[in-house]
Enzyme design. Structure first.
Site, PDB file in Angstrom:
ATOM      1  CE  LYS A  95      -2.374  -2.687  -0.483  1.00 19.98           C
ATOM      2  NZ  LYS A  95      -2.471  -4.164  -0.414  1.00 19.98           N
ATOM      3  CB  VAL A 132      -5.286  -9.645  -4.780  1.00 18.99           C
ATOM      4  CG1 VAL A 132      -5.548  -8.336  -4.104  1.00 18.99           C
ATOM      5  CG2 VAL A 132      -6.511 -10.523  -4.703  1.00 18.99           C
ATOM      6  CG  ASP A 161      -2.994 -16.026   5.207  1.00 16.61           C
ATOM      7  OD1 ASP A 161      -4.101 -15.484   5.438  1.00 16.61           O
ATOM      8  OD2 ASP A 161      -2.132 -15.522   4.460  1.00 16.61           O
ATOM      9  CB  ALA A 220      -4.396  -8.483   7.282  1.00 19.63           C
ATOM     10  CG  HIS A 250     -23.940  17.440  -0.766  1.00 16.30           C
ATOM     11  ND1 HIS A 250     -23.850  16.676  -1.909  1.00 16.30           N
ATOM     12  CD2 HIS A 250     -23.865  18.739  -1.154  1.00 16.30           C
ATOM     13  CE1 HIS A 250     -23.737  17.493  -2.954  1.00 16.30           C
ATOM     14  NE2 HIS A 250     -23.745  18.749  -2.515  1.00 16.30           N
TER      15      HIS A 250
HETATM   16  P1  FAD Z   1       1.398 -14.251   8.302  1.00 16.82           P
HETATM   17  O1  FAD Z   1       1.196 -12.784   8.209  1.00 16.82           O
HETATM   18  O2  FAD Z   1       1.983 -14.962   7.147  1.00 16.82           O
HETATM   19  O3  FAD Z   1       2.268 -14.502   9.604  1.00 16.82           O
HETATM   20  C1  FAD Z   1       2.742 -15.748   9.970  1.00 16.82           C
HETATM   21  C2  FAD Z   1       4.032 -15.567  10.745  1.00 16.82           C
HETATM   22  O4  FAD Z   1       4.422 -16.834  11.285  1.00 16.82           O
HETATM   23  C3  FAD Z   1       5.199 -15.100   9.884  1.00 16.82           C
HETATM   24  O5  FAD Z   1       5.899 -14.100  10.572  1.00 16.82           O
HETATM   25  C4  FAD Z   1       6.063 -16.354   9.736  1.00 16.82           C
HETATM   26  O6  FAD Z   1       7.432 -16.067   9.587  1.00 16.82           O
HETATM   27  C5  FAD Z   1       5.805 -17.021  11.078  1.00 16.82           C
HETATM   28  N1  FAD Z   1       6.067 -18.471  11.101  1.00 16.82           N
HETATM   29  C6  FAD Z   1       5.775 -19.420  10.201  1.00 16.82           C
HETATM   30  N2  FAD Z   1       6.114 -20.644  10.656  1.00 16.82           N
HETATM   31  C7  FAD Z   1       6.642 -20.452  11.889  1.00 16.82           C
HETATM   32  C8  FAD Z   1       7.159 -21.313  12.882  1.00 16.82           C
HETATM   33  N3  FAD Z   1       7.183 -22.644  12.739  1.00 16.82           N
HETATM   34  N4  FAD Z   1       7.630 -20.747  14.034  1.00 16.82           N
HETATM   35  C9  FAD Z   1       7.606 -19.421  14.226  1.00 16.82           C
HETATM   36  N5  FAD Z   1       7.102 -18.553  13.338  1.00 16.82           N
HETATM   37  C10 FAD Z   1       6.621 -19.066  12.187  1.00 16.82           C
HETATM   38  N6  FAD Z   1      -4.396  -8.793   3.264  1.00 16.82           N
HETATM   39  C11 FAD Z   1      -5.256  -7.780   3.508  1.00 16.82           C
HETATM   40  O7  FAD Z   1      -6.211  -7.960   4.270  1.00 16.82           O
HETATM   41  N7  FAD Z   1      -5.104  -6.560   2.918  1.00 16.82           N
HETATM   42  C12 FAD Z   1      -4.091  -6.300   2.071  1.00 16.82           C
HETATM   43  O8  FAD Z   1      -3.969  -5.180   1.564  1.00 16.82           O
HETATM   44  C13 FAD Z   1      -3.170  -7.343   1.802  1.00 16.82           C
HETATM   45  N8  FAD Z   1      -2.132  -7.123   0.964  1.00 16.82           N
HETATM   46  C14 FAD Z   1      -1.243  -8.136   0.732  1.00 16.82           C
HETATM   47  C15 FAD Z   1      -0.200  -7.890  -0.154  1.00 16.82           C
HETATM   48  C16 FAD Z   1       0.720  -8.886  -0.437  1.00 16.82           C
HETATM   49  C17 FAD Z   1       1.849  -8.594  -1.399  1.00 16.82           C
HETATM   50  C18 FAD Z   1       0.599 -10.152   0.208  1.00 16.82           C
HETATM   51  C19 FAD Z   1       1.607 -11.235  -0.041  1.00 16.82           C
HETATM   52  C20 FAD Z   1      -0.438 -10.404   1.090  1.00 16.82           C
HETATM   53  C21 FAD Z   1      -1.379  -9.398   1.352  1.00 16.82           C
HETATM   54  N9  FAD Z   1      -2.460  -9.609   2.208  1.00 16.82           N
HETATM   55  C22 FAD Z   1      -3.350  -8.596   2.432  1.00 16.82           C
HETATM   56  C23 FAD Z   1      -2.663 -10.898   2.886  1.00 16.82           C
HETATM   57  C24 FAD Z   1      -2.150 -10.836   4.325  1.00 16.82           C
HETATM   58  O9  FAD Z   1      -0.795 -10.486   4.331  1.00 16.82           O
HETATM   59  C25 FAD Z   1      -2.344 -12.191   5.015  1.00 16.82           C
HETATM   60  O10 FAD Z   1      -3.683 -12.611   4.891  1.00 16.82           O
HETATM   61  C26 FAD Z   1      -1.997 -12.086   6.485  1.00 16.82           C
HETATM   62  O11 FAD Z   1      -0.661 -11.685   6.663  1.00 16.82           O
HETATM   63  C27 FAD Z   1      -2.230 -13.429   7.197  1.00 16.82           C
HETATM   64  O12 FAD Z   1      -1.865 -13.315   8.537  1.00 16.82           O
HETATM   65  P2  FAD Z   1      -1.330 -14.572   9.355  1.00 16.82           P
HETATM   66  O13 FAD Z   1      -1.006 -14.053  10.712  1.00 16.82           O
HETATM   67  O14 FAD Z   1      -2.267 -15.708   9.225  1.00 16.82           O
HETATM   68  O15 FAD Z   1       0.005 -15.022   8.623  1.00 16.82           O
HETATM   69  P1  NAI Z   2      -4.838 -14.754  -6.074  1.00 16.38           P
HETATM   70  O1  NAI Z   2      -5.493 -15.994  -5.644  1.00 16.38           O
HETATM   71  O2  NAI Z   2      -5.489 -13.458  -5.792  1.00 16.38           O
HETATM   72  O3  NAI Z   2      -4.600 -14.787  -7.648  1.00 16.38           O
HETATM   73  C1  NAI Z   2      -3.868 -15.803  -8.265  1.00 16.38           C
HETATM   74  C2  NAI Z   2      -4.206 -15.800  -9.746  1.00 16.38           C
HETATM   75  O4  NAI Z   2      -3.278 -16.636 -10.401  1.00 16.38           O
HETATM   76  C3  NAI Z   2      -5.601 -16.350 -10.035  1.00 16.38           C
HETATM   77  O5  NAI Z   2      -6.285 -15.484 -10.895  1.00 16.38           O
HETATM   78  C4  NAI Z   2      -5.310 -17.712 -10.663  1.00 16.38           C
HETATM   79  O6  NAI Z   2      -6.296 -18.105 -11.596  1.00 16.38           O
HETATM   80  C5  NAI Z   2      -3.982 -17.432 -11.343  1.00 16.38           C
HETATM   81  N1  NAI Z   2      -3.187 -18.627 -11.592  1.00 16.38           N
HETATM   82  C6  NAI Z   2      -3.018 -19.706 -10.801  1.00 16.38           C
HETATM   83  N2  NAI Z   2      -2.183 -20.600 -11.380  1.00 16.38           N
HETATM   84  C7  NAI Z   2      -1.787 -20.056 -12.563  1.00 16.38           C
HETATM   85  C8  NAI Z   2      -0.930 -20.484 -13.612  1.00 16.38           C
HETATM   86  N3  NAI Z   2      -0.290 -21.650 -13.553  1.00 16.38           N
HETATM   87  N4  NAI Z   2      -0.780 -19.668 -14.684  1.00 16.38           N
HETATM   88  C9  NAI Z   2      -1.422 -18.480 -14.751  1.00 16.38           C
HETATM   89  N5  NAI Z   2      -2.256 -18.019 -13.796  1.00 16.38           N
HETATM   90  C10 NAI Z   2      -2.439 -18.797 -12.701  1.00 16.38           C
HETATM   91  O7  NAI Z   2      -3.359 -14.824  -5.460  1.00 16.38           O
HETATM   92  P2  NAI Z   2      -2.207 -13.738  -5.326  1.00 16.38           P
HETATM   93  O8  NAI Z   2      -2.424 -12.600  -6.238  1.00 16.38           O
HETATM   94  O9  NAI Z   2      -0.960 -14.523  -5.376  1.00 16.38           O
HETATM   95  O10 NAI Z   2      -2.416 -13.225  -3.842  1.00 16.38           O
HETATM   96  C11 NAI Z   2      -2.437 -14.149  -2.772  1.00 16.38           C
HETATM   97  C12 NAI Z   2      -3.420 -13.737  -1.748  1.00 16.38           C
HETATM   98  O11 NAI Z   2      -2.882 -12.667  -0.961  1.00 16.38           O
HETATM   99  C13 NAI Z   2      -4.725 -13.180  -2.285  1.00 16.38           C
HETATM  100  O12 NAI Z   2      -5.625 -14.184  -2.638  1.00 16.38           O
HETATM  101  C14 NAI Z   2      -5.228 -12.410  -1.114  1.00 16.38           C
HETATM  102  O13 NAI Z   2      -5.850 -13.295  -0.223  1.00 16.38           O
HETATM  103  C15 NAI Z   2      -3.947 -11.868  -0.509  1.00 16.38           C
HETATM  104  N6  NAI Z   2      -3.762 -10.474  -0.943  1.00 16.38           N
HETATM  105  C16 NAI Z   2      -4.691  -9.556  -0.570  1.00 16.38           C
HETATM  106  C17 NAI Z   2      -4.578  -8.251  -0.968  1.00 16.38           C
HETATM  107  C18 NAI Z   2      -5.646  -7.295  -0.587  1.00 16.38           C
HETATM  108  O14 NAI Z   2      -6.453  -7.622   0.260  1.00 16.38           O
HETATM  109  N7  NAI Z   2      -5.688  -6.102  -1.173  1.00 16.38           N
HETATM  110  C19 NAI Z   2      -3.453  -7.795  -1.766  1.00 16.38           C
HETATM  111  C20 NAI Z   2      -2.554  -8.855  -2.153  1.00 16.38           C
HETATM  112  C21 NAI Z   2      -2.713 -10.143  -1.717  1.00 16.38           C
END
Ligand code: FAD
Ligand code: NAI
Length: 468
Positions: A56, A187, A315, A323, A447
């Site tokens: 973001k 996404v 997750d 998140a 508004h």
């Molecule tokens: P995580 O955030 O993955 O945290 C898990 C933690 O556990 C990590 O620190 C990991 O290192 C640790 N861990 C793993 N195994 C072990 C172990 N055995 N011992 C100790 N520690 C361990 N979601 C949104 O809602 N809004 C967004 O805008 C958004 N943007 C995103 C953008 C990107 C590029 C990505 C990749 C994801 C985005 N997400 C977004 C998704 C969001 O990041 C995840 O849904 C969220 O972080 C999940 O939280 P979690 O606590 O389940 O896992």
């Molecule tokens: P995603 O599930 O959003 O998208 C993956 C895309 O890849 C899908 O459209 C799928 O059909 C395609 N795909 C899968 N296999 C493929 C292949 N072999 N060749 C071509 N296309 C293929 O997953 P993404 O973008 O990796 O993000 C992971 C997750 O992280 C999201 O689902 C979301 O939960 C979280 N996230 C949330 C954000 C937010 O809330 N703004 C921002 C970024 C991530």
């Protein structure tokens, strides 16, 4: 051996929130987290370190860059010589991350949550609870919460490394790639594709499915795709990747599209095809923790795993990988452990995609509502008829309300347009209360605000929008 009431494995949004809430409820709590950034422990998991927050921050910086270069003139502001300082932009992103991850460490201290840095592993069940190896120290806990999150899914043809990157790499390119390929139009694909396009990359997105954002309401994904294509993002749907060949200067990708074989050359390739649960290193197999066929930890509706005293959230249990979903599960579980009635309403989880225009929704799409047997009525209102959006100079998109024709209850709200992320608050609040389109339509909205579009869309359900 130190003893805790609750030991959380994983310090992401699921784990750190569960730890804080459990501590607030009077439990003795510890959290073990393995994440490292720049060689140092950094709490907050994927979201704060390499997900929600840095993406973001870059979306915001890159949008300002684009506005200054392309939109300022329309507002009568002439800017000459605007140029990108990528190192500074990336540095700002890192300082936002530092602030927030440091904030979690502060909150742990404030709430007396003991923090271990390293891997957490379930060892054995004892009289006092579960023995866990917390970063090399054995501790015992009555309740163990597995919140180990997820990692990017690798394409077997294209292992991560070099010019083939996942989210962390894609948030830290040292130079703007001239040609950027992205596999997966989900996404991450559209958010990070937008960042690098705004900074000057030519972006090509290759998607396996035949259509765009198929989980969103069709009207919304259609409008969003139109806008993204207008901005210059190039999409190819229904493709099958057949070869990915990285070399020193870039990556060659071969794919089939409409039965034709195509070869494309990119400077960098982002693979964003979804995420897989983190269970390696947890000792799952040794203690018999049950996983489903896709590797997610199996839980019941109270986040209980098959092992008594071991729970899982976020997750790593699947569902929406968001998140805020992870955080709510953390709160619900901590409260359940304290004998309260913790609960997450999975029917009202907001989704937001932070592109320009933004995309947001909660509840059922029109099609899902029909498939579930509802008689549906919908109302739609465009931002082009809203004073605030016109004032901003961004009147793209609309809000669509899906309601039950018999009861008027709101089943879903779908948006594409300016700052719609911030319009979701009232939508989810009204849906939580089982509100109707009439409730939304009769609520006084300030508004001129963008939120008037939500009200007008609700009025349009009953065919009485005022400004259309
Ligand atoms: P995580 O955030 O993955 O945290 C898990 C933690 O556990 C990590 O620190 C990991 O290192 C640790 N861990 C793993 N195994 C072990 C172990 N055995 N011992 C100790 N520690 C361990 N979601 C949104 O809602 N809004 C967004 O805008 C958004 N943007 C995103 C953008 C990107 C590029 C990505 C990749 C994801 C985005 N997400 C977004 C998704 C969001 O990041 C995840 O849904 C969220 O972080 C999940 O939280 P979690 O606590 O389940 O896992
Ligand atoms: P995603 O599930 O959003 O998208 C993956 C895309 O890849 C899908 O459209 C799928 O059909 C395609 N795909 C899968 N296999 C493929 C292949 N072999 N060749 C071509 N296309 C293929 O997953 P993404 O973008 O990796 O993000 C992971 C997750 O992280 C999201 O689902 C979301 O939960 C979280 N996230 C949330 C954000 C937010 O809330 N703004 C921002 C970024 C991530």
């Amino acid at each position: 051996m130190d003893a805790y009431d609750v030991l959380v494995i994983g310090g992401g949004p699921a784990g750190y929130v569960a730890a804080i809430r459990a501590a607030q409820l009077g439990f003795r709590v510890a959290c073990v987290d393995a994440f490292e950034r720049g060689g140092k422990a950094s709490l907050g998991g994927t979201c704060l370190n390499v997900g929600c927050i840095p993406s973001k921050a870059l979306l915001d910086s890159s949008e300002r860059f684009e506005m200054i270069r392309h939109d300022a003139a329309e507002h009568g502001i002439q800017v000459e010589g605007a140029r990108l300082d990528l190192a500074k932009m990336l540095g700002r992103k890192e300082s936002v991350v530092d602030k927030l991850t440091g904030g979690i460490a502060y909150l742990f201290k404030k709430n007396k949550v003991t923090s271990f840095h390293g891997l957490g592993r379930l060892v054995r069940q004892d009289e006092g609870g579960w023995v866990v190896d917390a970063a090399g120290t054995e501790v015992v806990a009555r309740h163990v919460i597995v919140a180990t999150g997820s990692s990017p899914r690798e394409l077997p043809l294209a292992p991560f490394g070099g010019h083939v990157v996942e989210n962390s790499g894609a948030l830290a390119f040292e130079a703007v790639p001239g040609q950027l390929g992205i596999i997966g139009a989900g996404v991450i694909g559209v958010e990070l594709g937008s960042v690098w396009r705004r900074l000057g990359a030519q972006v090509t997105i290759l998607e396996a499915l035949p259509g765009f954002l198929m989980a969103a309401d069709e009207a919304v994904s259609k409008e969003a795709l139109k806008q993204f294509q207008k901005q210059g993002l190039e999409f190819h749907f229904g493709v099958q990747i057949t070869a990915v060949t990285p070399d020193e200067s870039g990556v060659t990708v071969t794919y089939t599209e409409k039965e034709q074989e195509v070869t494309a050359r990119f400077d960098k390739l982002i693979v964003s095809i979804g995420r897989v649960p983190n269970t390696a290193g947890l000792g799952a197999e040794a203690v018999g923790l049950e996983l489903d066929e896709r590797g997610f930890v199996k839980v019941d509706s109270h986040y209980r795993t098959n092992l008594p005293g071991v729970y899982a959230i976020g997750d790593v249990i699947g569902g929406a990988m968001l998140a805020h979903k992870a955080e709510e599960e953390g709160v619900a579980l901590a409260e359940t452990l304290a004998g309260q009635a913790g609960h997450v309403n999975y029917d009202v989880i907001p989704w937001v995609i932070y592109t320009s225009p933004e995309i947001a929704w909660a509840g059922l799409t029109e099609q899902q509502a029909r498939d579930k047997g509802h008689t549906v009525k919908t109302g739609q209102f465009p931002f082009s008829a809203n004073g605030r959006a016109l004032g901003h100079g961004d009147p793209r998109g609309f809000v669509k309300v899906v309601a039950d024709a018999d009861t008027d209850r709101i089943l879903g709200v779908h948006m594409v347009g300016p700052n719609v992320s911030e319009l979701m608050g009232e939508v989810v609040a009204i849906m939580e209360f089982g509100g109707s389109a009439e409730d939304l339509a009769r609520t006084v909205h300030a508004h001129p605000t963008l939120s008037e579009v939500v009200k007008e869309a609700a009025l349009a359900v009953d065919k009485r929008a005022l400004h259309l």
